[in-house]
Enzyme design. Structure first.
Site, short mmCIF file in Angstrom:
data_model
loop_
_atom_site.label_atom_id
_atom_site.label_comp_id
_atom_site.label_asym_id
_atom_site.label_seq_id
_atom_site.Cartn_x
_atom_site.Cartn_y
_atom_site.Cartn_z
N LYS A 286 23.39 42.08 22.88
CA LYS A 286 23.00 43.45 23.25
C LYS A 286 21.51 43.50 23.56
CE LYS A 286 26.43 46.00 20.52
NZ LYS A 286 27.10 46.62 21.66
N ARG A 360 37.73 44.87 18.73
CA ARG A 360 39.17 44.79 19.04
C ARG A 360 39.77 43.48 18.57
NH1 ARG A 360 37.96 45.76 25.30
NH2 ARG A 360 36.36 47.03 24.30
#
Ligand code: BES
Ligand code: MN
Ligand code: ZN
Length: 504
Positions: A286, A360
């Site tokens: 990120k 996920r």
């Protein structure tokens, strides 16, 4: 801070301050305040007309009374329109009222508001306790000065409260002790989640989450099983372990179970919380700006554990499993590479085209594990996508499901709790973009509709159990102080989950 319901006339209350709720479209102040002591009412009415005070929602007015009235101040707070008077509007307004009590440094206070039409005085007492506790929560765990006066108001909530006793004025003879207890338990479970979310990644790791789960189990008689890395390997949880391989800290797969003490449970549900204690993005790293906020990536786990703490005390006749596949998403020599193929515990293979879509992956194995328990419904909460924040902003969570009954139940529990959910479609055709050349699927689709594709990915790991996915990336954290919400972790989800379970 202690709460008690007192059956007195509001005019009889003696203490530092009396907090009075008024409708903006209610009776004239003179009539609305008729139950106050005559001298007090006269002083308050004078200031109301002088200041042209209109009790619109959350508007406040402080009146100094004193003298020999036995009251230092009367605080008026607007409750808005009578027809819109609901537990949540009451909580919002009283949250502001509680801040006013703090501002005048009250140590004792009375609270007098009209009873809610729905649920009556007991629901009113519960809402008051919940809101006042939450509004006055001040998190000073990481400050060296433990009192705000020592350091010129450097606080996340305007300084700590001095309130020790709050007397709630009631007229009837309900079970107010139980209502006070419920309000306290709900607020404490929410504060527990807030503090887990606000604590950074050097304080809250997978180990910490497992310890907290164990402590909740011990305090309330729940079962707690912590699956270690080897246990997860044996269960074939390759997706979860793929994420966990980048950190030097041990992964902890938490399975906490609440079972009613007697009889067979009416329903059995599983609550899964995303438990990434820090999300650096992994090798798909990120940007530096905003990365510090990725300590909140265990907000789903915090909500699940907070709900476990509450339900362990409220003891419904529903069996509830709380599941967290906890780890952090880090960069290291043993982190997964983009392109790696992982095999989840249901045998499906995943090409990890972006290591930042890690939530996920952990949820995939948690979903397979939950379904094997044979529960009637699965709810997952996850700070899953930035796309959801773009779509719905910071105050609303995404809700995705193919089961309309579950959607309705979550929305109802959310409405009762003042937590907002907005349903997004499970648009099957969007899964096309997640097809992989080499594996069963990729872990990301195109940028568009990112919240939907994330949910479609999760769907590959649920066979037949009714399931609802809640994307809480927006509301998990707030920079605004408003109503009974303070800056920092919000504890979003705890109260909705509890009311969802209680309504099963
Ligand atoms: N934890 C983030 C999502 C998030 C964003 C949480 C903002 C809280 C606030 C999640 O793991 C993530 O990185 N998602 C990616 C998915 C993308 C790579 C498909 C995102 O949203 O950018
Ligand atoms: Mn991520
Ligand atoms: Zn994440």
């Amino acid at each position: 801070m202690e709460f008690e319901a007192v059956r007195i006339s509001p005019g009889e209350y003696r203490g530092d301050a009396l907090l009075v709720g008024l409708f903006q479209d209610g009776p004239e102040p003179a009539q609305a305040l008729a139950a106050l002591d005559a001298a007090v009412a006269a002083m308050v009415l004078e200031v109301i007309s002088e200041e042209e005070f209109k009790p619109k929602s959350r508007q406040k007015l402080t009146v100094r009374v004193g003298g020999d009235t036995g009251l230092r101040k009367v605080l008026l707070v607007g409750l808005g329109e009578q027809a819109k008077y609901k537990p949540e509007s009451l909580r919002q307004c009283i949250g502001e009222g509680a801040r006013a009590l703090k501002a005048i440094k009250a140590t004792t206070a009375g609270v007098w508001v009209p009873p809610l039409s729905e649920g009556g005085e007991e629901a009113t007492v519960e809402a008051l306790v919940e809101a006042i506790r939450l509004a006055l929560h001040e998190d000073r765990r990481f400050r060296s000065k433990k009192s705000d006066s020592e350091e010129n108001g450097n606080s996340n909530n305007g300084g700590e409260s001095k309130l020790t006793k709050v007397s709630l004025v009631v007229a009837g003879e309900g079970d107010y002790a139980e209502a006070v207890r419920r309000g306290n338990i709900l607020a404490e479970g929410t504060i527990f989640a807030r503090e887990l979310v606000s604590a950074p990644a050097n304080y809250v790791t997978a180990v910490t989450l497992a310890e907290q789960a164990t402590a909740i189990a011990e305090a309330n008689g729940l079962e707690c099983e912590i699956l270690e890395k080897e246990d997860c390997e044996r269960l074939g949880m390759g997706a979860y372990l793929g994420v966990a391989q980048g950190t030097d800290l041990p992964p902890k797969f938490i399975h906490l179970t609440y079972k009613p003490a007697h009889g067979t449970p009416r329903k059995r549900v599983a609550i899964i919380g995303k438990g990434i204690t820090f999300d650096s993005g992994g090798l798909s790293i990120k940007p530096a700006k905003g990365m510090e906020l990725m300590k909140v990536d265990m907000g789903g786990a915090a909500a699940a554990l907070g709900a476990a703490k509450v339900l362990g005390q409220l003891k419904p006749d529903i069996e509830v499993h709380f599941i967290v596949a906890a780890t952090e998403n880090m960069v290291s020599g043993h982190a997964i590479h983009p392109g790696d193929i992982l095999t989840a515990s249901n045998g499906k293979t995943i090409e990890v085209d972006n290591t930042d879509a890690e939530g996920r992956l952990t949820l995939a194995d948690a979903l397979v594990f939950s379904e094997k328990l044979g529960v009637d419904a699965i709810v997952d909460l996850a700070t899953l996508t930035g796309a959801c924040v773009v779509a719905l902003g910071n105050d609303i969570a995404g809700l995705l499901t193919e089961n309309e009954e579950l959607a309705r139940q979550i929305r109802a529990a959310g409405e009762a709790s003042g937590e907002k959910f907005w349903q997004l479609p499970m648009e099957e055709s969007y899964f096309e973009g997640m097809k992989s050349v080499v594996a069963d699927m990729r872990n990301t689709g195109s940028r568009e509709g990112g919240t939907i594709t994330a949910a479609l990915f999760l769907k590959q790991f649920v066979e037949k159990t009714p399931w609802v996915h809640l994307d809480i990336a927006g509301p998990v954290w707030t920079e605004k102080q408003k109503g009974y919400t303070n800056r920092g972790g919000t504890g979003f989800g705890v109260r909705t989950l509890v009311r969802f379970v209680l309504a099963q």
